[in-house]
Design an enzyme around this catalytic site. Sequence first.
Site, PDB file in Angstrom:
ATOM      1  N   ASP A 179     -10.015   3.723  10.184  1.00  0.00           N
ATOM      2  CA  ASP A 179      -9.095   3.707   8.793  1.00  0.00           C
ATOM      3  C   ASP A 179      -9.733   3.080   7.848  1.00  0.00           C
ATOM      4  OD1 ASP A 179      -9.262   1.030   9.458  1.00  0.00           O
ATOM      5  OD2 ASP A 179      -7.087   0.653   9.994  1.00  0.00           O
ATOM      6  N   HIS A 216      -4.917  10.527  12.575  1.00  0.00           N
ATOM      7  CA  HIS A 216      -5.017  10.077  13.759  1.00  0.00           C
ATOM      8  C   HIS A 216      -3.786  10.558  14.581  1.00  0.00           C
ATOM      9  CE1 HIS A 216      -8.049   7.369  12.091  1.00  0.00           C
ATOM     10  NE2 HIS A 216      -6.908   6.868  11.524  1.00  0.00           N
ATOM     11  N   TYR A 254      -5.082   4.537  18.888  1.00  0.00           N
ATOM     12  CA  TYR A 254      -5.166   3.734  17.880  1.00  0.00           C
ATOM     13  C   TYR A 254      -3.665   3.762  17.128  1.00  0.00           C
ATOM     14  CZ  TYR A 254      -6.867   1.654  13.537  1.00  0.00           C
ATOM     15  OH  TYR A 254      -6.843   0.900  12.355  1.00  0.00           O
ATOM     16  N   GLU A 283     -15.501  -4.193  15.412  1.00  0.00           N
ATOM     17  CA  GLU A 283     -14.915  -5.252  14.818  1.00  0.00           C
ATOM     18  C   GLU A 283     -14.401  -6.514  15.613  1.00  0.00           C
ATOM     19  OE1 GLU A 283     -13.339  -2.698  15.329  1.00  0.00           O
ATOM     20  OE2 GLU A 283     -11.618  -2.414  14.190  1.00  0.00           O
ATOM     21  N   GLU A 304      -9.746   0.195   6.186  1.00  0.00           N
ATOM     22  CA  GLU A 304     -10.368  -1.248   6.477  1.00  0.00           C
ATOM     23  C   GLU A 304     -11.397  -1.153   7.417  1.00  0.00           C
ATOM     24  OE1 GLU A 304      -9.210  -4.059   5.191  1.00  0.00           O
ATOM     25  OE2 GLU A 304      -7.946  -2.966   3.935  1.00  0.00           O
ATOM     26  N   ARG A 328      -2.592   2.520  14.139  1.00  0.00           N
ATOM     27  CA  ARG A 328      -2.070   2.606  12.839  1.00  0.00           C
ATOM     28  C   ARG A 328      -1.996   3.938  12.383  1.00  0.00           C
ATOM     29  NH1 ARG A 328      -5.438  -2.128  12.745  1.00  0.00           N
ATOM     30  NH2 ARG A 328      -3.984  -4.142  12.367  1.00  0.00           N
ATOM     31  N   ASP A 356     -12.557   0.211  13.129  1.00  0.00           N
ATOM     32  CA  ASP A 356     -11.483   1.137  13.295  1.00  0.00           C
ATOM     33  C   ASP A 356     -11.612   2.338  12.549  1.00  0.00           C
ATOM     34  OD1 ASP A 356     -10.339  -0.556  15.288  1.00  0.00           O
ATOM     35  OD2 ASP A 356      -9.040  -1.672  14.048  1.00  0.00           O
TER      36      ASP A 356
END
Length: 755
Positions: A84, A346, A300, A9, A86, A302, A82
């Site tokens: 997650d 994560h 990562y 992304e 999103e 988040r 990513d």
Amino acid sequence: MEKALVIVESPAKAKTINKFLGKGFQVVATVGHIKDLPKSKLGVDVEHDFKPEYLVIKGKSKIVSEIRKRAKDVDKVYLAPDPDREGEAIAWHVAEELNGCGAKVFRVLFNEITEHAVRDAISKPLRLDRNKYESQQARRVLDRLVGYEISPLLWKKVRRGLSAGRVQSVAVRLICEREDEITAFKPEEYWSITAEFRDKKMDAVFHAKLAKKDGKKLKLGKRGEVDGVLKDLDGVRYTVASVEKKEKKRNPLPPFITSKLQQESVKKLGFTAKKTMMLAQQLYEGVELGKEGSVGLITYMRTDSTRVSSQAVQDVREFISSRYGKDYLPSKPRVYKGRKAAQDAHEAIRPTYFKYTPSHVKKDLSKDLFKLYSLIWDRFVASQMNAAVFDQTTVQIRAERPSRKRGVYIFQAGGSVMKFPGFTKVYSAAKEENGEEGGGIILPPLSEGDPLELLNLEPKQHFTQPPPRFTEASLVKELEEKGIGRPSTYAAILSTIQDREYVKKENKQFMPTELGVLVTDLLVKSFPRIMDVEFTAHMEEELDKIGAGYLGWINVMNEFYGLFKALLDKAVVEMKDVKREEIPTDIGCEKCGRGMVIKWGRMGQFLACSGYPDCRNTKEFVMEEGKVKVLEREKTGESCPKCGKPMIVKTGKFGKFLACSDYPNCKAAKAISTGVKCPVEGCGGDMVERRSKRGKVFYSCSMYPKCTYATWQRPLQESCPECGYPMLVEKYIRKNGTVVKGCPNKECEYKKEVA
């Protein structure tokens, strides 16, 4: 040779990954989401299982076409946004656009952008996770329903342009309720008595506080009680009653999770949550390190898990042993217990390579990136180090008369001395996070029975304090503890509630605006369940269960929408119509003689003539003891450049400005000048005070947009004594409470402290 396409992304992430893969790989970035719900309409079919209408985002058609074209010429497509929800949504939307390439499309996940992690993920490709995608879709649809169905109601009842959010509105409610607590708070008086003693043996002076009387904790509420105690203590003997010494250990904190990184970054670095996440994203995706190219420096960012890979633990233990010695290394690796609600998808936030120490990469990082990287590095290293060890001493001092007729008073003193720094050699957290302080008073070596000489007794009056307003750090902590939002949403929540002008920041603390209080009151009355903190936390748990595959997203939507629609239909009829509300006052209009009424406008409540639109007279006011007090407009001595009438000071969206007193007949207006000329050669403009979108004062040229010169510091009409620059600036240094004036010329280092 097999050809493959990797889709991420972010261009920065694409650049970093491209280094690790061979010639057969192409890496392309979507630059965020490629599809979303339409902006011009609801985009959700509530009659048919809440089916969303996704469209390619404006400006992304070219990227989508490029991805389709490249996908036709490869054997495999790896979707690597990513790891997650999103990221999963981006992957699904790309897969939908590649519907003719279904069999060769795979999902790859990596927690860190290192060669090992990327190659390992490519060697073990996965299929898209429908549960995770539907969890994100449910959140998006929920937020769209609340935002797009409540917002028009607010436009109708209050004013156009307002909006509501399922989670953000609850965050504003927390700030409003805290403000209510502060307003309603009634301070209570209490007193303390501090004694100054001398130990005659060592000729050492120290302080102790009065703690007990006759074995019970002593509370002093009034001056009269203090006077009684002071009378009792007149002429008594003071002796050491007990000395308790014990060794105390303080263990390090776990490595960062998202919320703790945001909180500590606010407190230690002064960064906002939004800035912290933006910088962390750069460190994760990759930064240029000279000849080595783009390198992902952290895992990562988040996450709500404190879990760390065994390889990372081994690497950090080797680093601690070589850098600080074996005394600082525990015999076994430390393992931290995660929170009950943690997703554990994560690892914790940590450095990816131990060869890239902060000092090694400092020359290649911006100032702010270096600060954040150092914070993450130090916290992670400290998390695997030995505890800090203190010698803690508690001394109790007895004050009594031989006859004991007036009771026995006990004073108490405590102190600690560090024996071994342990993890504090690397990292010390803000004390708010662990509730402990590292230092203390050093006491003289006292023994039980030692006589002490009283030098002074100091009574001091105190008052209880109201609860503090939320800062970014404490609001993130509150949201986390109450289960509102998730690690990936905290920064967006804090940013959105300020952008919507429902809250403002003063001295780094959140305060609700008049608009925020009004909208919150209306929403709480009309949508009590939707605005309920526990219900919002319950919905977050439901979204987590969708992601884990325990719940179907349509079932969750049906449960929510049934309640929401009933409240919405009722609110359309019953919500107070603030826009049309006019509250009569006993103030008369000096222009037409009719009465003035209180109305609601863009800048809050104001007085307006009841004869509007025939008479457009308005005034600012404040309420004092329940009565309306008109604020006289400040005169400036300046004349209007258009009509010659006096200019007055008014307050608008971006702070104070000068306006013609004959408004609305004359609409001339201009910014307030500081009296300092713009330093740009040949410009001729004045430096004027303005306010940013967030309400922060800055100074810029009155000739904007022709001249774009601006500064955060207050300009001074003085030229630099060193380089001759035509202007100096003044800055308040919060850390030490000093004011410094300096030269804004980047090539000049002139600074001088101001008295």
